[in-house]
Design a protein around this motif. Structure first.
Motif, PDB file in Angstrom:
ATOM      1  N   PRO A  84       0.826  -1.206   0.000  1.00 42.48           N
ATOM      2  CA  PRO A  84       0.000   0.000   0.000  1.00 42.48           C
ATOM      3  C   PRO A  84       0.867   1.265   0.000  1.00 42.48           C
ATOM      4  O   PRO A  84       1.971   1.278   0.560  1.00 42.48           O
ATOM      5  N   ALA A  85       0.354   2.327  -0.581  1.00 42.70           N
ATOM      6  CA  ALA A  85       1.104   3.585  -0.662  1.00 42.70           C
ATOM      7  C   ALA A  85       1.442   4.129   0.719  1.00 42.70           C
ATOM      8  O   ALA A  85       2.509   4.721   0.915  1.00 42.70           O
ATOM      9  N   VAL A  86       0.541   3.926   1.698  1.00 45.46           N
ATOM     10  CA  VAL A  86       0.810   4.456   3.039  1.00 45.46           C
ATOM     11  C   VAL A  86       2.009   3.764   3.681  1.00 45.46           C
ATOM     12  O   VAL A  86       2.748   4.376   4.460  1.00 45.46           O
ATOM     13  N   LEU A  87       2.221   2.486   3.350  1.00 41.11           N
ATOM     14  CA  LEU A  87       3.383   1.782   3.880  1.00 41.11           C
ATOM     15  C   LEU A  87       4.659   2.282   3.216  1.00 41.11           C
ATOM     16  O   LEU A  87       5.690   2.459   3.873  1.00 41.11           O
ATOM     17  N   LYS A  88       4.595   2.532   1.923  1.00 39.66           N
ATOM     18  CA  LYS A  88       5.750   3.128   1.226  1.00 39.66           C
ATOM     19  C   LYS A  88       6.059   4.501   1.814  1.00 39.66           C
ATOM     20  O   LYS A  88       7.229   4.886   1.956  1.00 39.66           O
ATOM     21  N   GLY A  89       5.010   5.249   2.180  1.00 40.29           N
ATOM     22  CA  GLY A  89       5.216   6.549   2.800  1.00 40.29           C
ATOM     23  C   GLY A  89       5.963   6.444   4.116  1.00 40.29           C
ATOM     24  O   GLY A  89       6.846   7.258   4.411  1.00 40.29           O
ATOM     25  N   TRP A  90       5.616   5.423   4.916  1.00 44.96           N
ATOM     26  CA  TRP A  90       6.310   5.203   6.192  1.00 44.96           C
ATOM     27  C   TRP A  90       7.768   4.834   5.944  1.00 44.96           C
ATOM     28  O   TRP A  90       8.667   5.349   6.614  1.00 44.96           O
ATOM     29  N   ILE A  91       7.997   3.948   4.992  1.00 43.46           N
ATOM     30  CA  ILE A  91       9.370   3.535   4.677  1.00 43.46           C
ATOM     31  C   ILE A  91      10.203   4.740   4.254  1.00 43.46           C
ATOM     32  O   ILE A  91      11.352   4.907   4.684  1.00 43.46           O
ATOM     33  N   ASP A  92       9.633   5.610   3.424  1.00 45.77           N
ATOM     34  CA  ASP A  92      10.372   6.783   2.967  1.00 45.77           C
ATOM     35  C   ASP A  92      10.728   7.709   4.122  1.00 45.77           C
ATOM     36  O   ASP A  92      11.748   8.418   4.069  1.00 45.77           O
ATOM     37  N   GLN A  93       9.908   7.732   5.162  1.00 46.01           N
ATOM     38  CA  GLN A  93      10.188   8.588   6.314  1.00 46.01           C
ATOM     39  C   GLN A  93      11.236   7.978   7.249  1.00 46.01           C
ATOM     40  O   GLN A  93      11.983   8.710   7.898  1.00 46.01           O
ATOM     41  N   VAL A  94      11.291   6.649   7.322  1.00 41.44           N
ATOM     42  CA  VAL A  94      12.248   6.034   8.256  1.00 41.44           C
ATOM     43  C   VAL A  94      13.577   5.672   7.593  1.00 41.44           C
ATOM     44  O   VAL A  94      14.571   5.462   8.290  1.00 41.44           O
ATOM     45  N   ALA A  95      13.605   5.575   6.270  1.00 41.00           N
ATOM     46  CA  ALA A  95      14.859   5.274   5.571  1.00 41.00           C
ATOM     47  C   ALA A  95      15.630   6.581   5.396  1.00 41.00           C
ATOM     48  O   ALA A  95      15.390   7.348   4.457  1.00 41.00           O
ATOM     49  N   ARG A  96      16.556   6.829   6.301  1.00 42.57           N
ATOM     50  CA  ARG A  96      17.211   8.141   6.336  1.00 42.57           C
ATOM     51  C   ARG A  96      18.691   7.988   6.654  1.00 42.57           C
ATOM     52  O   ARG A  96      19.072   7.421   7.690  1.00 42.57           O
ATOM     53  N   ALA A  97      19.497   8.480   5.751  1.00 41.12           N
ATOM     54  CA  ALA A  97      20.950   8.387   5.923  1.00 41.12           C
ATOM     55  C   ALA A  97      21.383   9.079   7.205  1.00 41.12           C
ATOM     56  O   ALA A  97      20.917  10.169   7.535  1.00 41.12           O
ATOM     57  N   GLY A  98      22.266   8.413   7.944  1.00 43.80           N
ATOM     58  CA  GLY A  98      22.753   8.972   9.201  1.00 43.80           C
ATOM     59  C   GLY A  98      21.902   8.615  10.395  1.00 43.80           C
ATOM     60  O   GLY A  98      22.326   8.780  11.539  1.00 43.80           O
ATOM     61  N   LYS A  99      20.694   8.142  10.136  1.00 44.68           N
ATOM     62  CA  LYS A  99      19.765   7.787  11.214  1.00 44.68           C
ATOM     63  C   LYS A  99      19.482   6.290  11.231  1.00 44.68           C
ATOM     64  O   LYS A  99      19.583   5.649  12.273  1.00 44.68           O
ATOM     65  N   THR A 100      19.089   5.749  10.088  1.00 47.64           N
ATOM     66  CA  THR A 100      18.758   4.321  10.031  1.00 47.64           C
ATOM     67  C   THR A 100      19.689   3.536   9.111  1.00 47.64           C
ATOM     68  O   THR A 100      19.618   2.318   9.065  1.00 47.64           O
ATOM     69  N   PHE A 101      20.531   4.228   8.389  1.00 45.01           N
ATOM     70  CA  PHE A 101      21.602   3.579   7.633  1.00 45.01           C
ATOM     71  C   PHE A 101      22.712   4.592   7.426  1.00 45.01           C
ATOM     72  O   PHE A 101      22.505   5.805   7.569  1.00 45.01           O
ATOM     73  N   SER A 102      23.899   4.087   7.131  1.00 56.36           N
ATOM     74  CA  SER A 102      25.031   4.980   6.909  1.00 56.36           C
ATOM     75  C   SER A 102      25.838   4.502   5.715  1.00 56.36           C
ATOM     76  O   SER A 102      25.761   3.328   5.330  1.00 56.36           O
ATOM     77  N   TYR A 103      26.589   5.410   5.151  1.00 56.78           N
ATOM     78  CA  TYR A 103      27.480   5.081   4.046  1.00 56.78           C
ATOM     79  C   TYR A 103      28.931   5.119   4.529  1.00 56.78           C
ATOM     80  O   TYR A 103      29.291   5.936   5.377  1.00 56.78           O
TER      81      TYR A 103
END
Length: 202
Positions: free
Chosen positions: A102-121
């Motif tokens: 569902p689009a609302v789940l993709k919306g949540w993923i886009d908000q939590v997938a954040r460089a420096g917070k939930t993943f790093s390079y």
């Protein structure tokens, strides 16, 4: 110590939703194994905003240089990430819409997938920072996607395992209630799914 469960609802069908009923069964089983504390995030009632230019600019701007607009743009992301990091177990109800999530789940993923917070390079590549979590997916579909001719049409589980794994959540278990729109199969679809939860060694 109780296990903190984050339950994510993405179906608009409420109590009649197959993904919701399957999620209920998962949470009930977990509660028989350990003391639990459940926090529900119903994205059908309180969807997170989709990404905007202000959000993207804020992500790539040092916090000390944020404008009031950028700070405001990140507040939903900050709150969603905080809730995720504080959880031990995540149970996600996933009705299959047009072969995907569902689009609302993709919306949540886009908000939590954040460089420096939930993943790093790093020079070695990307590293997920959301670790030591257990994820359960309860996927509901009208057709059968776990096997047969429609298996390659299912982009929900593969996508979720990929993006959650990228963030560090690699311990993912999937339960399915499928065939709910197939006349000869529909009546047994939910009981079969609930039985799979009962038989699973949590």
């Amino acid at each position: 110590m109780s296990q903190k469960i984050l339950r994510i609802i993405t179906s608009t069908n409420g109590d009649t939703s197959f993904s919701n009923q399957l999620s209920n069964a998962i949470i009930e089983r977990l509660a028989t194994q350990t003391e639990t504390e459940v926090q529900t995030l119903d994205l059908t009632k309180t969807p997170l905003p989709y990404l905007t230019g202000s959000h993207i600019n804020a992500v790539y701007t040092p916090a000390e240089a944020h404008t009031p607009e950028q700070t405001d743009a990140l507040k939903y992301s900050d709150a969603a990430i905080k809730t995720l990091l504080e959880s031990d177990i995540i149970v996600i109800g996933v009705p299959l819409y047009n072969f995907g999530i569902p689009a609302v789940l993709k919306g949540w993923i886009d908000q939590v997938a954040r460089a420096g917070k939930t993943f790093s390079y790093s020079p070695e590549g990307a590293k997920g920072l959301v670790t030591d979590k257990k994820v359960y997916l309860s996927i509901a579909s009208g057709a059968i996607f776990s096997e047969g001719p429609y298996k390659s049409y299912d982009f929900s589980e593969s996508y979720l395992r990929t993006v959650l794994g990228f963030l560090g959540m690699t311990d993912v278990t999937t339960f399915r209630v499928e065939g709910t729109a197939i006349p000869d199969f529909a009546e047994k679809a939910l009981p079969k799914a609930l039985s799979s939860v009962e038989e699973f060694a949590f």
